[in-house]
Design an enzyme around this catalytic site. Structure first.
Site, PDB file in Angstrom:
ATOM      1  CB  ALA A 107      -0.690  -0.137   1.196  1.00  0.00           C
ATOM      2  CE  LYS A 108       5.482   4.817  -0.841  1.00  0.00           C
ATOM      3  NZ  LYS A 108       7.516   4.709  -0.223  1.00  0.00           N
ATOM      4  N   GLY A 109       0.263   5.754   0.552  1.00  0.00           N
ATOM      5  CA  GLY A 109      -0.330   7.027   1.204  1.00  0.00           C
ATOM      6  C   GLY A 109       0.146   8.291   0.879  1.00  0.00           C
TER       7      GLY A 109
END
Ligand code: NAD
Length: 418
Positions: A107-109
């Site tokens: 994931a990444k944000g």
């Protein structure tokens, strides 16, 4: 979906996936699934600025794949963050975690903001509101954020606190990269640079050389480059050159890294360090060294300068420092490129150790962290090397191929790919 797939980084990443996927005869159904993230959340992050105005910043959390375990990946604060970039970086986390053998997805944000233009109080407000907006989607068993460009251990401390307040009890395992006092791991700060040096040792070993006999040039003297320099120097390598945004330094006998670190702590930049002569960042990339470690920016080795590169080994501490065209030219010239998902995996490996320590409430000493990290990087390197030898491909394709095969096996076992 176009907002996700339209960016250059996304398209480049998927091209590498498709090429490696074809090589390992990956099921087209698996590739089709990996082409898109599982979820992409867009949030508005309102912040009351110090002057009383309200500003709204766009924020994102993209969860790419959770076949191997909970989603995991950093949070970036940068003015150029957009949905497609975050989605590409989320997919890279899936592939990196798979390659490292971790029980984690990707994931990444990010928030589209220039953190240098905000006060500390504004950044805290932004972080708390962003955390609150994404809180239904994160948690120690669901999705575990970490620092990335523009965020640090303080950001993680605020995220932990906000999430814990909303849950009603303390949940230290919700983020990694925290200060040690509130559940962070010893050795996390140095982990990525340390991993770069472990990967360097393995690459040199393939050329029958020990790190104590090697010369290094390191671009970038931040969280990755500085710790790579410290570790390489401690192991007896001659670090001939390092650089940062202020320029590059060179000493043909090797820079005294211990003194340079003290200098940078005081002056913030490497410029004017008395133990080396000034050269340009471009010159650093073309020095005749055993190992060049680009640890700063994307795309610094490109078709315009690749013919000047004289290093025998390139270890990619940064994400994406070599363009596709340059990569092919280096492969043709028999320069070994240790790709980013292998070379800079040390950060997420120790993030994983931190999460394990938090959820088991049992903390390790620094030697244990180092030894376990070394074991994981060496093992991943050996797997990629064996793959590259067998398939006669470069290490980048080998790393992606190794990662994809593990994901495919897991997806098939779970009945996710038909
Ligand atoms: P950082 O901000 O701590 O350091 C970046 C360094 O690069 C600084 O020394 C900066 O002065 C230097 N720099 C900036 N512009 C430059 C230029 N034009 N020429 C030479 N040097 C320049 O960032 P970091 O955390 O060290 O990250 C560096 C790279 O490594 C990024 O690509 C990041 O995505 C990647 N990475 C970082 C980690 C981590 O744990 N920090 C993990 C994996 C990958």
């Amino acid at each position: 979906m176009e907002a996700i797939t339209s960016g250059a980084l996304y398209q480049n990443t998927m091209k590498i996936v498709e090429d490696a996927g074809k090589l390992v005869s990956l099921s087209p159904n698996v590739i089709e699934r990996l082409r898109y993230p599982r979820r992409a959340l867009i949030v508005a992050v309102p912040v009351k600025m110090d002057d009383g105005r309200v500003k709204v910043f766009p924020g994102y959390r993209v969860q790419h794949n959770q076949t191997l375990g909970p989603f995991k990946g950093g949070i970036r604060y940068h003015h150029q963050v957009d949905l497609s970039e975050v989605a590409a970086l989320a997919s890279l986390m899936t592939f990196k975690n798979s390659l490292m053998g971790l029980p984690l997805g990707g994931a990444k944000g990010g928030v589209q903001v220039d953190p240098n233009k905000l006060s500390k109080a504004e950044i805290e407000n932004l972080t708390r509101r962003f955390t609150s907006e994404i809180s239904p989607f994160i948690g120690p068993d669901k999705d575990i954020p970490a620092p990335d460009v523009g965020t640090d251990s303080q950001t993680m401390a605020w995220m932990l606190d906000t999430f814990s307040l909303e849950s009603g009890f303390s949940q230290t395992g919700v983020v990694t990269g925290k200060p040690v006092e509130i559940g962070g791991s010893l050795g996390r700060e140095a982990a990525t640079g340390l991993g770069v040096i472990f990967a360097t040792e393995k690459a040199l070993e393939k050329m029958n050389k020990r790190i104590s006999e090697a010369t290094l040039a390191i671009q970038g003297f931040g969280k990755v480059g500085m710790f790579a320099a410290i570790e390489g120097y401690a192991k007896g390598a001659r670090v001939l050159a390092v650089s940062d945004v202020s320029g590059a330094l060179y000493n043909e006998r090797g820079l005294n890294i211990a003194e340079l670190v003290r200098y940078v702590k005081e002056k913030k930049v490497v410029k004017d360090f008395p133990g080396g002569q000034h050269i340009s960042n471009e010159e650093l990339l073309t020095l005749p060294v055993d190992v060049l470690a680009p640890c700063a920016l994307e795309g610094v080795i490109h078709k315009g300068n690749v013919h000047e590169v004289k290093a025998k080994i390139i270890v990619e501490g940064a994400n994406g420092p070599t363009t596709r065209e340059a990569d092919e030219i280096l492969h043709g010239a028999k320069v070994m490129v240790v790709p980013d998902i292998l070379a800079n995996g040390g950060g997420v490996v120790v993030s994983y150790f931190e999460w394990v320590q938090d959820i088991s409430w049992l903390f390790w000493n620094e030697d244990e962290v180092r030894n376990r990290l070394r074991e994981i990087i060496y093992k991943a390197f050996d797997k990629c090397w064996a793959f590259a030898e067998q398939e006669k491909v470069n290490m980048r394709t080998a790393a992606m191929g190794t990662s994809l095969l593990r994901l495919e096996r897991a997806m098939k076992l779970r009945g996710q790919a038909w």
